[in-house]
Write an enzyme that holds these catalytic residues in place. Sequence first.
Site, PDB file in Angstrom:
ATOM      1  N   CYS A  26     -18.796  26.607   4.412  1.00 24.64           N
ATOM      2  CA  CYS A  26     -17.854  27.242   3.502  1.00 24.64           C
ATOM      3  C   CYS A  26     -16.782  26.307   2.939  1.00 24.64           C
ATOM      4  CB  CYS A  26     -17.116  28.415   4.147  1.00 24.64           C
ATOM      5  SG  CYS A  26     -18.174  29.477   5.103  1.00 24.64           S
ATOM      6  N   GLY A  53     -20.719  26.228   0.014  1.00 28.69           N
ATOM      7  CA  GLY A  53     -21.245  27.540   0.399  1.00 28.69           C
ATOM      8  C   GLY A  53     -21.691  28.286  -0.828  1.00 28.69           C
ATOM      9  N   ASN A 127     -13.272  28.112   7.163  1.00 22.85           N
ATOM     10  CA  ASN A 127     -14.327  27.094   7.118  1.00 22.85           C
ATOM     11  C   ASN A 127     -14.468  26.530   8.523  1.00 22.85           C
ATOM     12  OD1 ASN A 127     -14.531  23.713   5.764  1.00 22.85           O
ATOM     13  ND2 ASN A 127     -16.151  25.016   6.512  1.00 22.85           N
ATOM     14  N   GLY A 128     -15.675  26.598   9.062  1.00 26.41           N
ATOM     15  CA  GLY A 128     -15.910  26.102  10.420  1.00 26.41           C
ATOM     16  C   GLY A 128     -16.659  27.141  11.216  1.00 26.41           C
ATOM     17  N   TYR A 264     -22.851  13.530   3.681  1.00 21.89           N
ATOM     18  CA  TYR A 264     -23.519  14.471   2.788  1.00 21.89           C
ATOM     19  C   TYR A 264     -22.635  15.609   2.312  1.00 21.89           C
ATOM     20  CZ  TYR A 264     -26.701  18.228   1.433  1.00 21.89           C
ATOM     21  OH  TYR A 264     -27.334  19.233   0.757  1.00 21.89           O
TER      22      TYR A 264
END
Length: 481
Positions: A26, A53, A127-128, A264
């Site tokens: 995300c 995301g 996020n995570g 990436y």
Amino acid sequence: MKHVLKGDGRLGHDLDPQDRAPQDACGVFGVWAPGEDVSKLTYYGLYALQHRGQESAGIAVSEGSRILVYKDMGLVAQVFDESVLGTLRGHLAIGHCRYSTTGSSVWENAQPTLSSSDGGGLALAHNGNLINTPDLMARLPSGATRATTDTEVLTSLLARDPGTSIEDAAADLLPEVKGAYSLVFMDEKTLYAARDPQGIRPLVLGRLDRGWVVASETAALDIVGAVFTREIEPGELLTIDERGVRSRRFALAEPKGCLFEYVYLARPDTTIAGRGVQATRVEVGRKLAREHPVEADLVIPTPESGTPAAIGYAQESGIPYGQGLVKNSYVGRTFIQPSQTIRQLGIRLKLNPLREVIAGKRLIVVDDSIVRGNTQRAIVKMLREAGATEVHVRISSPPVSWPCFYGIDFATKAELIAGSLEVEQIRESIGADSLGFISLDGLTEATTLPAERLCRACFDGSYPIPIDRDNVGKFVLEAKA
Ligand code: SF4
């Protein structure tokens, strides 16, 4: 009128849907800026974070007395249009684009999550991935939530006590939360941001003329015209309102930033810990050329993720750089299920070789990582069919041998080709003439950060936050329910 279901974005940027690249967990964005069109700023911020995301997107906004949330499945540009954004008015907003790592990819699990109690509303974007979600869930009164995501549990816990301010509730709760979390959250008047003590996922603060922005990556600050101020520190909680930005530390910082962000996940135009991601990737390519030299006529990238490292490889080796594969960036973004005939085309849906560039050449193909190996196998075959005389594969990350529990959805260890095969066996499996991975030390050096400040667990199996395997997994709450 016929109701048309929106897609779930699962045909994202992967070259082969059966061999998905690592999926991020995300992107988050928050803005506090009276007088600005905060929902549009959030929309553009999420647009810049779309790579993090692609399953669902949402925005929460408040004008001081009430929080409105709009979210749906699909890409940011599919979920929002001018008329929807026009209804989301206020002076602060948060936004989220999701790839699911805990809980299914369904509308109910899209973010921001919203909780309301006697004390008011709370919207949160995460996020995570947490690794003690069932323990946190147990703190809620039974029946208080039917949450299937770690984020909903967190939202319910933060919003529960009307007698405590959100800031104090967060400062009390966050030391007990284990795993990776870069959070933006808000009540009707105030924007908050917090980062786990290891700072596994990035989170940055930026300044607007009339306010403040928090975002997963610096590239999202650039797109809304915010000036980068600083990274939010691991273990830090920020409160942003008309009194400005206030910082509170809820835990000692033990930095372990995700090394894969450099490989990436992050955009090339993002800066992490003062180092541009593009520069790191080019440097990795140079090191790769020194670690794994080979005689060849042309260096080509697997577009686009292999491009910076291929440039670095070409610069260091003196072998010309060229474009040997053309990527159709749009075909994979369709939500139309491909027919069987089309599906059999596999990677050709997305990549087409340039025969006149490739024929008769000894090629070095640079890619960012190998997950299952199907993509690289198909590329090697395609290049040979297009007339390449030799195909040497170079990978700008070490072999990915271990799963990630902190928010990146890799395959399981059994599915990871490097989880069970040695390099020579992988070479044989993908049909390359030679195969070379950057060393873990080489990749680490390219970031300019010391190894102790990085999470490198998917490469070396050393997890910086201990994992209780009974308490992790994408469907951990659904399974326990
Ligand atoms: S395990 Fe790998 S992908 Fe996950 S946080 Fe660590 S370095 Fe990043």
